[in-house]
Structures are given as structure tokens and as C-alpha cells.
Scaffold this motif. Structure first.
Motif, mmCIF file in Angstrom:
data_model
loop_
_atom_site.group_PDB
_atom_site.id
_atom_site.type_symbol
_atom_site.label_atom_id
_atom_site.label_comp_id
_atom_site.label_asym_id
_atom_site.label_seq_id
_atom_site.Cartn_x
_atom_site.Cartn_y
_atom_site.Cartn_z
ATOM 1 N N VAL A 208 0.786 -1.147 -0.054
ATOM 2 C CA VAL A 208 -0.059 -0.034 0.074
ATOM 3 C C VAL A 208 1.015 1.349 0.004
ATOM 4 N N PHE A 211 2.001 3.269 2.998
ATOM 5 C CA PHE A 211 1.898 2.587 4.344
ATOM 6 C C PHE A 211 2.897 1.327 4.272
ATOM 7 N N LEU A 214 1.370 -5.240 3.547
ATOM 8 C CA LEU A 214 0.316 -6.024 4.389
ATOM 9 C C LEU A 214 0.304 -7.332 3.640
ATOM 10 N N ASN A 219 -4.995 -8.601 8.514
ATOM 11 C CA ASN A 219 -3.954 -7.890 9.021
ATOM 12 C C ASN A 219 -4.614 -6.966 10.299
ATOM 13 N N LEU A 221 -4.471 -4.044 12.931
ATOM 14 C CA LEU A 221 -3.771 -2.767 13.094
ATOM 15 C C LEU A 221 -4.499 -2.252 14.432
ATOM 16 N N PHE A 226 -7.550 -5.027 8.565
ATOM 17 C CA PHE A 226 -7.704 -4.771 6.921
ATOM 18 C C PHE A 226 -7.388 -6.332 6.573
ATOM 19 N N THR A 240 -12.752 -4.312 5.720
ATOM 20 C CA THR A 240 -12.188 -3.826 7.092
ATOM 21 C C THR A 240 -13.026 -4.113 7.889
ATOM 22 N N VAL A 263 -11.055 2.210 4.961
ATOM 23 C CA VAL A 263 -9.807 1.910 4.609
ATOM 24 C C VAL A 263 -8.842 2.960 5.107
ATOM 25 N N ARG A 264 -9.504 4.172 4.747
ATOM 26 C CA ARG A 264 -8.341 5.392 4.918
ATOM 27 C C ARG A 264 -8.358 5.673 6.520
ATOM 28 N N VAL A 266 -8.607 3.162 8.861
ATOM 29 C CA VAL A 266 -7.823 1.771 9.352
ATOM 30 C C VAL A 266 -6.481 2.249 9.042
ATOM 31 N N LEU A 267 -6.175 2.417 7.859
ATOM 32 C CA LEU A 267 -4.587 2.397 7.492
ATOM 33 C C LEU A 267 -3.992 3.617 7.320
ATOM 34 N N LEU A 271 -6.246 4.212 -0.506
ATOM 35 C CA LEU A 271 -5.747 3.032 -1.383
ATOM 36 C C LEU A 271 -6.941 2.925 -2.625
#
Length: 512
Positions: A208, A211, A214, A219, A221, A226, A240, A263-264, A266-267, A271
Motif C-alpha cells: 500500500v 503504508f 500487508l 491484518n 492494526l 484490513f 475492513t 480503509v483510510r 484503518v490504514l 488506497l
């Protein structure tokens, strides 16, 4: 009786639900000479992505029925996986003695079509577009109300089996309690997507931008989970998991923009992905409730439950089909024996006593895995400590057997260490014990090549196959294996027939 009264048609067994468990149960009954009716409200098998494979003893069960090679495309027995996931953590089983974790990846829609073909080939009456809408039972059987393409009709059956999912009509109408827990603290979003190939990593994960890499699968976090899994080429699935925010009105469809925002969060980075090309469905869904529940009873009179109708839980670790398919393996031969008048007293009751505790164990490790992926520094510390413990082979081995279901030992009435467990992969001349179970019949395997064991079992020759072949490198002299692959009796020395007739009578009825 009035002349215009329509008599209900008759069936020995009716199965509600043509998912993997319902179709496999139908095939098991057909192998035993029973021709069940399968009712399915959908007119065609669903293409909706659900489970993506099987983990554990279910893979060995499919091998016993000759399905492993067909599904995997590989000849020979299944080989254990060197590693797998528990609570989103990768555990190595490289040093586990007799590693029991077998994997068999297959999308559920493909599995359903394969099992549908198998059931039809065995003469099963699969009725798609026919929905069970009501039933009533008495001491002799069950009368069903079915709605089909031509209207409503009745079916009279000795036994009804609910394989109709977590919202089971069969369970609800029977009044079986479904205790457990409901967790609304999190929300899971998932979709099949399209993204540049350049982001894939050699280990099946994703790199990613902003980031880093992964891994394949879960995964965990600090702000959530994720998931990246490309089980179908060119159609990876992204998911997610977060703590629930503002309530989302029921019926609100998930959008890719909503998934991108998740996603934004969490990470911490964006993405880029788009909707996949080609026909769907594309697994675009949101889950805001996670139930972990088990039916108080798997049987009410002439009605039985299997699979998700009997138990629901998180899909982490892939225990669903392992649990449900082995419900089916356990119940099928017992129902057939009862219908053929060969079942000893109480045989059908052992479905509850053997399978209910197994469901409880799956509830336990399912909830434990969910706890291990929760966000927060406390869980981070717990995962670090858990990871240290899992580096010890005895601990990772314990988890391996828990996930595979190989820790299961039924109360079989025989003290031999093998009794009550799934039969190990033993050689019988040029064959494997597994291959002797293709027809779903009990089998007595004599590894001494003598006649004593066969003579002791002569009264059961009409229902128990006897295979005798001298084999020098086998740890036992003889084993009696039930149709579901579990050992009912075993002996370590030649001519040690004590308990064999008792075991034959206990599980397969009185001698002819």
C-alpha cells in the motif's frame, strides 16, 4: 375422506436447504440407500461469495468420500498446511507432530454446484424454487407445507432436517432455543475490487503506497483490521473491520466510497481501487451484527438441525464448513440405519451428545479469535504474549488441533487411544483406510491377515465390510470404523477380539 382431498406425497427424509451441508447430507443418505427430498427456495444455486474453502478434519472427510481429488485437482491424500491464521496471527505448524491442519480452497458457489451434481447423480430429488413454509409433527413423522412454482402442496416425511442457515425457519418453528451472544460493537465492510497488479506482493499480499506491505488475509492494526485476499485471479477481496461509529439505517447499501473511507481510517492512507469488471455478484456488503449462538438441542422429535441452523459464529479461521459438514457426516448414517430398522436403541440421540460439545468448542475459539483482533494497546500486548507462547511447538500444536477439530473424541464406549477419534491415515496393502470409506459403510480392517476378527463380525456381514490384509508396519491389529470415519473399536494384538461384538452391537445393531 372427501373425494377432492389431495393426499400428501411421502418421503423418508426431507432436507430444507440446498447449501453445502444440505446437499452433502442428501448424498450421504443416498449412499445408504435412502432417497431424500431437498427443498430450496432459490430457483438456482446462488453465486453470492460466502466461504472460500475448508479447514481441518472436513478435508479428510471429503477425501474419505473421494471428493478431495476432484476439488483440489491433486492426486493422493491431502497434505497439512505449514502455517495458518488464528485471530489474524500467522501460526507456524512446521514443528507440530502429526499436523492436522488441512486446507482445501474452493469458492462456495463452486462447491455447491459440485455437490449438487453429486447429489443428482445419486438420485436425490433436489427441488429448487420449492420453499418450506410450515410443518407440524407427531410421533410418527412430520407433515410439511411447501410452496412451489405451481402452488402449495404437502409432503409427509419420517424426518425433517433443517439445513436452512442461521435464520432457520425449521429451528424457529420447532421452538428450539438459540442462546448465545450478539455483538454490535463493530462493523465489517467488504467488496471484490479491481486494482493494479503492480501492488501485489510475492506472498499474496499487497503493498500500500504510504503504508507499506500487508500480508494475505487478516491484518490487525491499532485502528481496526484490513483484509486482502485474492482467491479468484483478478478479483481480490478487500475488507475492513472497525468499531462501530454512527448508526447506519437498515437497508442502506454499501458503496465503494464508504469502503474507501473505512480503509483510510484503518490504514491512515488512501488506497485506490475500482469495481471489478465482469459479472457479479461482487461481495459488496456490510455486517454490523455478529452472532455467536448455538441451538440448545440439535433434535426435537423427528426434526434435526445441521450446519448454521444449529450454530452461528464468526468466520475467522474458517470453522463453518468443518463444523457443519461433520454434523452431516455424523447424522447421515444414523438416520439411514434408523430408517432401515438396523439402528440400536438410542443411536439417534448420539447426534446431540457427540456434536453439541464440538459446537461449543468452536464457539469458544471463534470468540477468542474475535477478541485477539480488537483494536487497542491492551490487545496489542496480549497478541505479543500470545505470539511468544505460540513459538513453542506444544502450544501451536494445541491450537492446530483445536482449529482442525482433531481434538474431538467421541464417547465411543471403548478405551483404546484411537477409539472415538477420526481414523488415522493407515495403509492397507496398496490402499489407504480412507479409500475403504468411499461407500459410506462401516468397515472392519484386519491388519493381521487372519480370520479371527472376521469370524467375530460374521453376524454383521450384511452391514459391515470386512477387509483383511497382512500389514507389518501398522500400529494396531484391527480397527472398526464408522461411516463418518471415526473409530468405534480397536485392538493392538492379533486375536484380541474382546469388545468387538459389543462395539458392533452398540453402533450397528444386533447380529443378523
Amino acid at each position: 375422506m372427501p373425494e377432492n382431498t389431495v393426499m400428501p406425497e411421502n418421503a423418508e427424509v426431507v432436507i430444507s436447504g440446498a447449501g453445502p451441508n444440505g446437499l452433502m447430507l442428501a448424498a450421504e443418505l443416498a449412499l445408504a440407500g435412502i432417497r431424500p427430498v431437498v427443498l430450496e427456495r432459490l430457483p438456482e444455486p446462488s453465486d453470492e461469495p460466502k466461504a472460500n474453502g475448508m479447514v481441518g478434519q472436513v478435508v479428510r472427510f471429503l477425501d474419505q468420500r473421494g471428493l478431495y481429488e476432484e476439488i483440489s485437482g491433486r492426486a493422493g491424500p491431502p497434505h497439512p498446511a505449514p502455517a495458518f491464521f488464528f485471530g489474524g496471527m500467522t501460526l507456524s505448524f512446521a514443528e507440530v507432530v502429526d499436523n492436522p491442519v488441512h486446507l482445501l480452497p474452493i469458492p462456495q458457489p463452486k462447491l455447491v454446484r459440485l455437490l449438487d451434481k453429486r447429489a443428482l447423480g445419486l438420485g436425490v430429488d433436489v427441488r429448487r424454487g420449492h420453499e418450506l413454509t410450515g410443518f407440524g409433527q407427531d410421533e410418527n413423522g412430520v407433515t410439511l407445507t411447501v410452496t412451489g412454482p405451481r402452488g402449495e402442496y404437502e409432503v409427509r416425511t419420517r424426518f425433517l432436517v433443517g439445513a436452512d442457515g442461521g435464520k432457520s425457519l425449521v429451528r424457529k418453528r420447532t421452538g428450539i432455543a438459540f442462546p448465545g451472544t450478539t455483538d454490535t460493537s463493530g462493523v465489517t465492510r467488504m467488496a471484490a475490487v479491481s486494482m493494479p497488479d503492480a501492488r501485489r506482493t510475492p506472498n499474496g499480499g499487497i503493498d500500500v503506497p504510504g503504508f507499506g506491505p500487508l500480508g494475505f488475509g487478516f491484518n490487525r492494526l491499532e485502528r481496526g483490521t484490513f483484509v486482502f485476499a485474492e482467491l479468484q485471479p483478478g478479483k481480490p477481496v478487500i475488507a475492513t473491520g472497525e468499531l462501530a461509529g454512527e448508526p447506519i439505517p437498515d437497508g442502506t447499501p454499501l458503496t465503494l466510497d464508504e469502503l474507501r473511507d473505512s480503509v483510510r481510517r484503518v490504514l491512515g492512507v488512501d488506497l485506490a481501487f475500482e469495481a471489478p469488471t465482469g459479472p457479479g455478484p461482487h461481495a459488496l456488503r456490510r455486517v454490523t451484527v455478529q452472532n455467536t449462538r448455538q441451538a440448545e438441542n440439535y433434535r426435537a422429535g423427528n426434526v434435526f438441525l445441521v450446519g448454521d441452523a444449529a450454530h452461528v459464529h464468526s468466520g475467522m479461521g474458517g470453522p463453518g464448513l468443518n463444523l457443519g459438514m461433520q454434523d452431516v457426516a455424523n447424522l447421515g448414517w444414523k438416520l439411514a440405519a434408523h430408517l432401515r430398522g438396523r439402528a440400536p436403541e438410542g443411536l439417534l440421540d448420539t447426534y446431540q451428545s457427540e456434536r453439541h460439545p464440538v459446537g461449543e468448542r468452536v464457539m469458544t475459539h471463534s470468540l477468542a479469535q474475535s477478541a485477539l483482533i480488537a483494536p487497542g494497546p491492551g490487545v496489542t500486548a496480549l497478541r505479543q504474549l500470545f505470539g511468544e507462547l505460540m513459538r513453542k511447538p506444544e502450544n501451536s500444536g494445541y491450537i492446530a488441533h483445536l482449529m482442525a477439530g482433531s481434538e474431538v473424541r467421541y464417547d465411543i464406549g471403548d478405551a483404546h487411544p484411537l477409539s472415538g477419534r477420526m481414523v488415522p491415515e493407515l495403509a492397507v496393502g496398496s490402499r489407504r483406510v480412507t479409500e475403504l470409506l468411499r461407500a459410506a459403510r462401516p468397515v472392519l480392517v484386519d491388519f493381521t491377515g487372519g480370520v479371527e476378527f472376521a469370524a467375530a463380525a460374521a453376524g454383521w456381514a450384511d452391514r459391515v465390510d470386512v477387509v483383511s490384509e497382512s500389514t507389518s508396519d501398522t500400529p494396531v491389529a484391527a480397527v472398526l470404523v464408522r461411516p463418518d470415519g471415526y473409530v468405534a473399536w480397536a485392538a493392538d494384538r492379533p486375536q484380541e477380539t474382546d469388545g468387538l461384538r459389543e462395539a458392533l452391537t452398540r453402533w450397528f445393531g444386533a447380529a443378523a
